[in-house]
Design an enzyme around this catalytic site. Structure first.
Site, short mmCIF file in Angstrom:
data_model
loop_
_atom_site.label_atom_id
_atom_site.label_comp_id
_atom_site.label_asym_id
_atom_site.label_seq_id
_atom_site.Cartn_x
_atom_site.Cartn_y
_atom_site.Cartn_z
N PHE A 46 -7.06 7.38 5.13
CA PHE A 46 -7.01 7.22 6.58
C PHE A 46 -5.83 7.97 7.19
O PHE A 46 -5.63 7.95 8.40
CB PHE A 46 -6.86 5.74 6.94
CG PHE A 46 -8.12 4.94 6.81
CD1 PHE A 46 -8.86 4.60 7.93
CD2 PHE A 46 -8.55 4.50 5.58
CE1 PHE A 46 -10.01 3.84 7.82
CE2 PHE A 46 -9.71 3.75 5.45
CZ PHE A 46 -10.44 3.41 6.59
N ARG B 110 4.59 0.45 12.55
CA ARG B 110 4.24 -0.89 12.09
C ARG B 110 4.25 -0.90 10.56
O ARG B 110 3.59 -0.09 9.93
CB ARG B 110 2.86 -1.30 12.60
CG ARG B 110 2.44 -2.69 12.11
CD ARG B 110 1.03 -3.05 12.54
NE ARG B 110 0.65 -4.34 11.99
CZ ARG B 110 -0.39 -4.57 11.21
NH1 ARG B 110 -1.19 -3.57 10.86
NH2 ARG B 110 -0.65 -5.78 10.76
N GLU C 201 -4.16 -1.54 14.25
CA GLU C 201 -4.85 -0.60 13.37
C GLU C 201 -6.08 -0.05 14.05
O GLU C 201 -6.86 -0.80 14.65
CB GLU C 201 -5.28 -1.27 12.05
CG GLU C 201 -4.15 -1.65 11.12
CD GLU C 201 -4.67 -2.22 9.80
OE1 GLU C 201 -5.85 -1.96 9.46
OE2 GLU C 201 -3.90 -2.92 9.12
N HIS D 36 1.17 -9.31 4.80
CA HIS D 36 0.03 -8.41 4.82
C HIS D 36 -0.69 -8.53 3.48
O HIS D 36 -0.65 -7.62 2.64
CB HIS D 36 0.49 -6.97 5.07
CG HIS D 36 -0.60 -6.03 5.48
ND1 HIS D 36 -0.61 -5.39 6.70
CD2 HIS D 36 -1.70 -5.62 4.84
CE1 HIS D 36 -1.69 -4.61 6.78
NE2 HIS D 36 -2.36 -4.74 5.64
N ASN E 143 -6.66 -5.45 14.80
CA ASN E 143 -7.12 -4.35 13.95
C ASN E 143 -8.58 -4.11 14.27
O ASN E 143 -9.43 -4.97 14.00
CB ASN E 143 -6.95 -4.68 12.47
CG ASN E 143 -5.49 -4.84 12.06
OD1 ASN E 143 -4.58 -4.52 12.83
ND2 ASN E 143 -5.25 -5.31 10.86
N GLU F 235 -4.49 -10.24 9.66
CA GLU F 235 -5.91 -10.52 9.41
C GLU F 235 -6.17 -11.79 8.62
O GLU F 235 -6.83 -11.78 7.58
CB GLU F 235 -6.56 -9.34 8.68
CG GLU F 235 -6.50 -8.03 9.42
CD GLU F 235 -7.10 -6.87 8.63
OE1 GLU F 235 -7.36 -5.83 9.25
OE2 GLU F 235 -7.34 -7.03 7.41
N GLN G 32 0.79 -1.22 0.00
CA GLN G 32 0.00 0.00 0.00
C GLN G 32 0.83 1.28 0.00
O GLN G 32 0.32 2.34 -0.37
CB GLN G 32 -0.95 0.00 1.20
CG GLN G 32 -2.00 -1.09 1.12
CD GLN G 32 -2.85 -1.18 2.37
OE1 GLN G 32 -2.55 -1.93 3.29
NE2 GLN G 32 -3.92 -0.41 2.41
N TYR H 14 -11.94 -1.35 14.35
CA TYR H 14 -12.51 -0.11 13.84
C TYR H 14 -13.90 0.19 14.37
O TYR H 14 -14.30 1.36 14.39
CB TYR H 14 -12.58 -0.16 12.30
CG TYR H 14 -11.23 -0.09 11.63
CD1 TYR H 14 -10.69 1.12 11.20
CD2 TYR H 14 -10.47 -1.24 11.43
CE1 TYR H 14 -9.45 1.18 10.58
CE2 TYR H 14 -9.23 -1.19 10.82
CZ TYR H 14 -8.72 0.02 10.39
OH TYR H 14 -7.48 0.07 9.79
N TRP I 261 -4.10 3.69 12.00
CA TRP I 261 -4.08 3.43 10.55
C TRP I 261 -4.68 4.66 9.90
O TRP I 261 -5.82 5.02 10.19
CB TRP I 261 -4.89 2.19 10.18
CG TRP I 261 -4.79 1.93 8.70
CD1 TRP I 261 -5.64 2.39 7.74
CD2 TRP I 261 -3.77 1.21 8.03
NE1 TRP I 261 -5.21 1.99 6.50
CE2 TRP I 261 -4.06 1.26 6.65
CE3 TRP I 261 -2.62 0.51 8.46
CZ2 TRP I 261 -3.27 0.64 5.69
CZ3 TRP I 261 -1.83 -0.08 7.50
CH2 TRP I 261 -2.15 -0.04 6.14
#
Length: 507
Positions: A457, A112, A398, A156, A343, A202, A56, A345, A441
């Site tokens: 983000f 990270r 995250e 990842h 992670n 994840e 990313q 949210y 994140w």
């Protein structure tokens, strides 16, 4: 909304959490989140940082020996992120020294990031790419030289395409040996400076998005359940992938403990995507539904690492569809972590809508539940880990908030979100949670896996229309920096200029 299949609904909710929104509608989480936040309220050794992932942020997709990952292939086929690619993205491969300077100025104590398997070992196994090795050595040295602790994720999402082509990647038991060999290279080459290793990012979302609904590479699913898949089996393959992920994690953790940990004195763990599931009412049925959601979404991976087997609910509902662990494997995977990465949210409120004909569905969970989403719940999630899994060490890997790309640098909703979640985290720590770190994140606006460059983000805005990819701090960067440096953060009214000099804007 009524959910026939919770895994599909939860993937949808994940996308909703990760897509642009413009306000938080004055929601507050309990306790500390609505009060003044001070860094010193947390333990002295509590680590605060931020993060990104290799695919990313790095760019340089075909430079210096790197070969494609499954994400490169999917992006170039127009299957992900609105047809965009991460061939260049933030160009972190070339701009890392400037980015690390920003990290230091911001006040990060940890960063990270992940290693690109196909940059380090282009064929997935065998020869190490010297230029890839040099890049990660230089990157880690630069972090440490600026007083920033590296937290490294080995995988990842970005599996080398070579291994997907050869034996279908995570569907094959061969992946365990290849992933372990790759990890061995990383421990050997970087472990003298890296103390925090995460094996997989994840794996629960990987299994569902890649092999159930088919919205992520390698785009496998049953056509009646997923989106435009040409191959796959949504009722079986996610469980096979999950099984191999757990075995691969345990093999790598065992290798690290046997060969490196005593000398390098580091720690190893697994990361999972975690909602806080809570029942919509106190009814027995709703409470049971919320527990099923936790079992299938979180317990699927955490329970084997803590207790040596899947949750009983999963075993009962899946029958022989889920590969079982042998007695040896059960003991092998049990306790194979020093920490868990999370992670997180949002919170999902769950109600039971089961009926007598529930057993006729081909899915194992979700058709009997209804869910809705709210944006806070950090403390509740951590309380779950404390009460159910013995309060293991946890790092929030995250936590963040999405806004439209190129929206105002005055990102007040993101600041409010961070305040709520860090405040809720503080409540959890004060209540005995073994949480030990928090990473936002993301550090920069990056190529988002769900929609490319349409949402962001980042604490820092990246101008993807500018060939220089200029970084500019947002209000959230100033707020977080103020917090990290010991300031009192009971207000949001900090201004951010449009000055292109990030150091000057954070002064």
């Amino acid at each position: 909304m009524r959910a026939r299949v919770l895994c599909e609904v939860l993937l949808l909710l994940a996308l909703l959490v990760l897509l642009p929104v413009t306000s938080i509608a004055s929601v507050r989480s309990p306790g500390g989140a609505g009060t003044e936040l001070i860094r010193d309220d947390f333990p002295l050794d509590f680590i605060f940082g931020s993060g990104t992932s290799a695919y990313q942020v790095e760019g340089a997709a075909a430079e210096d020996g790197r070969t494609p990952s499954v994400w490169d292939t999917g992006a170039h086929a127009g299957k992900v992120a609105n047809g965009s690619t991460a061939d260049i993205t933030c160009d972190g491969y070339h701009k890392y020294k400037d980015d690390i300077k920003l990290m230091k100025e911001l006040g990060l104590k940890g960063y990270r990031f992940s290693i690109s398997w196909s940059r380090l070992i282009p064929k997935g196994r065998g020869d190490v790419n010297p230029k890839g090795l040099q890049f990660y050595n230089d990157f880690i040295n630069e972090l440490i030289g600026n007083g920033i602790q590296p937290h490294v994720t080995l995988f990842h999402y970005d599996l080398p395409q070579a291994l997907e082509d050869e034996y279908q990647g995570w569907l094959s038991p061969k992946i365990v040996d290849d992933f372990t060999a790759y990890a061995d290279v990383c421990f050997k080459e970087f472990g003298d400076r890296v103390s925090y290793w995460t094996t997989l990012n994840e794996p629960n979302f990987l299994a569902l998005a890649g092999y159930d609904t088919g919205i992520f590479p390698p785009f496998r699913c049953s056509s009646r359940f997923g989106r435009n898949c040409s191959i796959g089996d949504s009722t079986l393959e996610p469980y096979i992938v999950g099984y191999h992920c757990i075995l691969a994690h345990a093999e790598v953790a065992t290798l690290y403990r046997r060969k490196y940990q005593v000398i390098q004195k580091g720690f190893i763990g697994l990361n999972v995507f975690v909602y806080h599931f809570t029942s919509l009412t106190n009814s027995t049925r709703d409470v049971a539904a919320a527990q099923r959601a936790y079992d299938f979404y979180t317990g699927w991976f955490v329970n084997p690492l803590v207790n040596g087997d899947y949750p009983s609910t999963m075993k009962e509902r899946t029958g022989n569809k889920m590969p079982s662990f042998s007695v040896y494997q059960s003991e092998y995977i049990k306790g194979s972590f020093d920490f868990l990465g999370v992670n997180h949210y949002a919170t999902v409120w769950v109600s039971d809508v089961s009926s007598d004909n529930s057993s006729t569905y081909e899915r194992d969970f979700g058709f009997d539940m209804s869910v809705k989403l709210t944006v806070f719940g950090m403390q509740g999630m951590l309380e779950h880990f404390k009460n159910v899994y013995g309060n293991p060490p946890i790092y929030i890997h995250e936590n963040g908030y999405s806004t439209p790309q190129n929206s105002s640098l005055e990102d007040t909703p993101r600041v409010e979100y961070l305040k709520m979640n860090i405040g809720s985290l503080l409540d959890a720590v004060r209540n005995g949670s073994n949480a030990r770190g928090y990473f936002t994140w993301s550090f920069l606006d990056v190529f988002e896996l769900n929609d490319g460059y349409q949402s962001s983000f980042g604490l820092y805005h990246v101008d993807f229309e500018d060939k220089e990819l200029t970084r500019r701090p947002k209000l959230s960067a100033r707020w977080y920096s103020h917090f990290l440096k010991g300031g009192h953060n009971n207000i949001v009214s900090v201004s951010v200029s449009n000055n292109s000099n990030p150091s000057e804007a954070l002064a």
